[in-house]
Design an enzyme around this catalytic site. Structure first.
Site, PDB file in Angstrom:
ATOM      1  CG  ASP A 148     -59.317  54.934 -81.590  1.00  0.00           C
ATOM      2  OD1 ASP A 148     -60.380  55.554 -81.397  1.00  0.00           O
ATOM      3  OD2 ASP A 148     -58.206  55.331 -81.185  1.00  0.00           O
ATOM      4  CD  GLU A 203     -57.238  59.295 -87.595  1.00  0.00           C
ATOM      5  OE1 GLU A 203     -56.793  60.169 -86.834  1.00  0.00           O
ATOM      6  OE2 GLU A 203     -57.077  58.082 -87.393  1.00  0.00           O
ATOM      7  NE  ARG A 245     -44.062  52.338 -74.167  1.00  0.00           N
ATOM      8  CZ  ARG A 245     -42.962  52.719 -74.802  1.00  0.00           C
ATOM      9  NH1 ARG A 245     -41.791  52.448 -74.304  1.00  0.00           N
ATOM     10  NH2 ARG A 245     -43.029  53.404 -75.905  1.00  0.00           N
ATOM     11  NE  ARG A 288     -50.355  57.727 -85.744  1.00  0.00           N
ATOM     12  CZ  ARG A 288     -50.706  57.944 -84.478  1.00  0.00           C
ATOM     13  NH1 ARG A 288     -51.686  57.244 -83.925  1.00  0.00           N
ATOM     14  NH2 ARG A 288     -50.110  58.864 -83.742  1.00  0.00           N
ATOM     15  CG  ASP A 317     -42.034  43.667 -82.725  1.00  0.00           C
ATOM     16  OD1 ASP A 317     -41.116  44.040 -83.473  1.00  0.00           O
ATOM     17  OD2 ASP A 317     -42.472  44.347 -81.784  1.00  0.00           O
ATOM     18  N   GLY A 373     -57.974  56.641 -78.542  1.00  0.00           N
ATOM     19  CA  GLY A 373     -57.187  55.705 -77.730  1.00  0.00           C
ATOM     20  C   GLY A 373     -56.553  56.359 -76.506  1.00  0.00           C
ATOM     21  CB  ALA A 374     -54.046  58.894 -76.130  1.00  0.00           C
ATOM     22  CB  CYS A 388     -56.401  51.022 -80.787  1.00  0.00           C
ATOM     23  SG  CYS A 388     -58.081  50.483 -80.475  1.00  0.00           S
ATOM     24  CG  HIS A 424     -56.793  59.008 -83.430  1.00  0.00           C
ATOM     25  ND1 HIS A 424     -55.941  59.196 -84.479  1.00  0.00           N
ATOM     26  CD2 HIS A 424     -56.002  58.633 -82.387  1.00  0.00           C
ATOM     27  CE1 HIS A 424     -54.691  58.963 -84.100  1.00  0.00           C
ATOM     28  NE2 HIS A 424     -54.713  58.612 -82.816  1.00  0.00           N
TER      29      HIS A 424
HETATM   30  C1  MLT Z   1     -50.710  58.784 -80.010  1.00  0.00           C
HETATM   31  O1  MLT Z   1     -49.963  58.566 -80.971  1.00  0.00           O
HETATM   32  O2  MLT Z   1     -50.272  59.148 -78.927  1.00  0.00           O
HETATM   33  C2  MLT Z   1     -52.183  58.616 -80.125  1.00  0.00           C
HETATM   34  O3  MLT Z   1     -52.563  58.125 -81.343  1.00  0.00           O
HETATM   35  C3  MLT Z   1     -52.972  59.798 -79.677  1.00  0.00           C
HETATM   36  C4  MLT Z   1     -52.964  60.997 -80.563  1.00  0.00           C
HETATM   37  O4  MLT Z   1     -52.506  60.996 -81.689  1.00  0.00           O
HETATM   38  O5  MLT Z   1     -53.438  62.024 -80.134  1.00  0.00           O
END
Ligand code: MLT
Length: 325
Positions: free
Chosen positions: A263, A268, A150, A239, A170, A289-290, A237, A287
């Site tokens: 990111d 971490e 996605r 892992r 992929d 991204g979300a 962005c 980190h």
């Molecule tokens: C995720 O896997 O949803 C993102 O990397 C965000 C997070 O780990 O908090």
């Protein structure tokens, strides 16, 4: 009715949803040593993001758990096999943060091309480095997406609107999906690197993808397109650990890679004196991204709904561990 521990924070609306469903919610980080000594024994469920690590020993020390909710996409901080063996469901929220990660990825790509972070560092130091900051356009360049789920498909759509040619590797993707999105599907990952000046990572961290982006592969990248010496660029962005960070630093130093924007990191939070993040052609984010209001609200509500379903004996649609299928 039941107790749920939420250890890495969650949107207030989502906490409220759990409480309205009759659950007692405890908010607050639980240290590893407390998890290891059965700190979740009174809880039916735990909801985590990426900071709480639920490895084999932690899960075995808390066998009363019925469900683990991962408020996000990646489940690499949870030992799925041990959870399954102990009859513990694992659910995630795979769709909620897609748009936010797409936007951050595009932001990093654009920042890299136009030296936004580097220019900002200079301007704060009183420098007016107009000549040194000549960039290149994304338009006309080949973007290689590792993984085409996605998020990658969302990135592809925006990048196409900027005039980029989309390539992907992929191994799990049916060819017709790539075709329908106007992406060229490579059978071998090396051929993706040989073709693309820009690479963005969108796969999970697994044994197979650990250090998938390494010295050899980065050295295959062409560095130019259509007569323009645009250099090679990497964005991650997804892992940490998918890129070999020592190899990336060496490639930045040698000029094989002209810019890197991360990111996510192998360790971490990053450790002090991390040489990679100090490199002038590197820019990064911690980190995030979300980390948008919209994504966190959706993630929270999705995971609350999945945990409530699981605890009421139903099968949540975002169940991750295969033992329950
Ligand atoms: C995720 O896997 O949803 C993102 O990397 C965000 C997070 O780990 O908090």
């Amino acid at each position: 009715m039941g107790k749920i521990a939420v250890t890495d924070g969650m949107a207030p609306e989502a906490v409220e949803t759990l409480q309205k469903a009759g659950y007692e919610v405890t908010l607050g980080f639980i240290e590893q040593h407390d998890l290891l000594s059965g700190g979740l024994s009174e809880y039916d469920a735990i909801i985590v993001r990426s900071a709480t690590k639920l490895g084999k020993e932690v899960i075995e020390a808390n066998p009363n758990l019925k469900i683990i909710g991962r408020a996000g996409v990646g489940v690499d901080n949870i030992d799925l096999e041990t959870a399954g063996k102990n009859g513990i469901m694992v659910v995630n929220a795979p769709n909620a943060s897609t748009q936010s990660v797409v936007e951050l990825t595009i932001g990093h790509l654009l920042s890299s091309m136009r030296h936004v972070a580097k220019a900002d560092r200079g301007i704060r130091a009183g420098k007016w480095e107009k000549k040194r900051l000549k960039g290149t356009e994304l338009s006309g360049k080949c973007l290689g997406l590792i993984g085409f789920g996605r998020i990658a498909q969302g990135v592809a759509k925006v990048a196409q609107s900027l005039g980029m040619e989309i390539h992907t590797y992929d191994p799990y993707l049916p060819a017709k999906v790539a075709k329908s999105q106007g992406a060229y599907l490579h059978k071998e990952i090396d051929s993706l690197f040989e073709t693309c000046t820009h690479i963005s990572i969108h796969c999970n961290l697994t044994k197979e993808t650990h250090h998938l982006v390494n010295e050899k592969r980065m050295s295959l990248m062409p560095g130019r397109k259509g007569g323009i010496n645009c250099g090679n660029h990497i964005v991650n962005c997804a892992r940490g650990g998918i890129i070999d960070e020592d190899a990336l630093l060496a490639a930045l130093k040698s000029g094989v890679i002209r810019s890197a924007a991360l990111d996510v990191f192998e360790i971490e939070p990053i450790e002090e004196n991390n040489e990679l993040v100090q490199h002038e052609n590197f820019h990064g984010t911690p980190h995030i991204g979300a980390a948008t209001k919209e994504a966190q609200q959706r993630v929270g509500l999705d995971i609350a709904e999945a945990v409530i379903l699981g605890l009421s004996g139903e099968k949540p649609p975002t169940l991750v561990n295969k033992e329950f299928f």
